[in-house]
Design a protein around this motif. Structure first.
Motif, PDB file in Angstrom:
ATOM      1  N   HIS A 130       0.850  -1.197   0.000  1.00  0.00           N
ATOM      2  CA  HIS A 130       0.000   0.000   0.000  1.00  0.00           C
ATOM      3  C   HIS A 130       0.883   1.244   0.000  1.00  0.00           C
ATOM      4  O   HIS A 130       1.971   1.230   0.576  1.00  0.00           O
ATOM      5  CB  HIS A 130      -0.903   0.030   1.240  1.00  0.00           C
ATOM      6  CG  HIS A 130      -1.606  -1.252   1.504  1.00  0.00           C
ATOM      7  ND1 HIS A 130      -2.552  -1.783   0.651  1.00  0.00           N
ATOM      8  CD2 HIS A 130      -1.490  -2.138   2.520  1.00  0.00           C
ATOM      9  CE1 HIS A 130      -2.992  -2.929   1.133  1.00  0.00           C
ATOM     10  NE2 HIS A 130      -2.361  -3.171   2.262  1.00  0.00           N
TER      11      HIS A 130
ATOM     12  N   HIS B 289     -11.344   0.176   2.495  1.00  0.00           N
ATOM     13  CA  HIS B 289     -10.348   1.229   2.277  1.00  0.00           C
ATOM     14  C   HIS B 289      -9.171   0.712   1.451  1.00  0.00           C
ATOM     15  O   HIS B 289      -8.711   1.383   0.532  1.00  0.00           O
ATOM     16  CB  HIS B 289      -9.847   1.769   3.617  1.00  0.00           C
ATOM     17  CG  HIS B 289      -8.793   2.817   3.461  1.00  0.00           C
ATOM     18  ND1 HIS B 289      -9.083   4.117   3.105  1.00  0.00           N
ATOM     19  CD2 HIS B 289      -7.443   2.744   3.570  1.00  0.00           C
ATOM     20  CE1 HIS B 289      -7.959   4.805   3.018  1.00  0.00           C
ATOM     21  NE2 HIS B 289      -6.946   3.999   3.292  1.00  0.00           N
ATOM     22  N   TYR B 290      -8.690  -0.472   1.777  1.00  0.00           N
ATOM     23  CA  TYR B 290      -7.505  -0.990   1.090  1.00  0.00           C
ATOM     24  C   TYR B 290      -7.798  -1.708  -0.216  1.00  0.00           C
ATOM     25  O   TYR B 290      -6.957  -1.722  -1.104  1.00  0.00           O
ATOM     26  CB  TYR B 290      -6.714  -1.915   2.021  1.00  0.00           C
ATOM     27  CG  TYR B 290      -5.968  -1.127   3.072  1.00  0.00           C
ATOM     28  CD1 TYR B 290      -4.789  -0.474   2.758  1.00  0.00           C
ATOM     29  CD2 TYR B 290      -6.479  -0.978   4.350  1.00  0.00           C
ATOM     30  CE1 TYR B 290      -4.118   0.295   3.688  1.00  0.00           C
ATOM     31  CE2 TYR B 290      -5.815  -0.225   5.300  1.00  0.00           C
ATOM     32  CZ  TYR B 290      -4.634   0.414   4.962  1.00  0.00           C
ATOM     33  OH  TYR B 290      -3.974   1.168   5.883  1.00  0.00           O
TER      34      TYR B 290
ATOM     35  N   THR C 226      -2.308   5.959   1.129  1.00  0.00           N
ATOM     36  CA  THR C 226      -3.397   5.039   1.457  1.00  0.00           C
ATOM     37  C   THR C 226      -3.370   4.700   2.945  1.00  0.00           C
ATOM     38  O   THR C 226      -4.407   4.673   3.602  1.00  0.00           O
ATOM     39  CB  THR C 226      -3.287   3.757   0.611  1.00  0.00           C
ATOM     40  OG1 THR C 226      -3.367   4.107  -0.765  1.00  0.00           O
ATOM     41  CG2 THR C 226      -4.400   2.777   0.940  1.00  0.00           C
TER      42      THR C 226
END
Length: 109
Positions: free
Chosen positions: A71, A101-102, A75
């Motif tokens: 990531h 979110h990821y 992020t």
């Protein structure tokens, strides 16, 4: 994953570009329904303005020193932050927020 997750606490974490992001301060498991055995790390960063964010550990290199995740720093630093987590397993809604979110969408059970 050969490194037990409890041994990750206190280790440094870096982003996909190899830049240091912070220190792992806790490991949380996902609810069993998500079938995500790798969990999420609470990563604390900053000196004057300390902040902690949850980092999904899927596809992370846990054996590397520092731990490396796939990531970007942005992020990670915009990830969910839940300052009052209790226990070692994320609540369903917290887990869904982190996964979304990821990875763009909560993973189905």
């Amino acid at each position: 994953m050969s490194t037990p997750t409890h041994e990750l606490v206190g280790r440094a974490l870096c982003d996909s570009d190899g830049r240091s992001v912070g220190t792992i301060t806790a490991i949380y498991q996902y609810p069993d329904e998500l079938r995500a055995p790798w969990g999420a790390a609470a990563v604390t960063h900053g000196v004057l303005r300390r902040s902690t964010h949850l980092v999904d550990l899927e596809n992370a290199d846990l054996d590397a020193d520092p731990v490396r995740v796939p990531h970007t720093r942005r992020t990670i630093t915009t990830a969910p932050n839940y300052p009052a987590l209790i226990g070692d397993t994320l609540a369903d809604h917290h887990a869904a927020d982190v996964r979304a979110h990821y990875w763009g969408a909560a993973q189905p059970a």
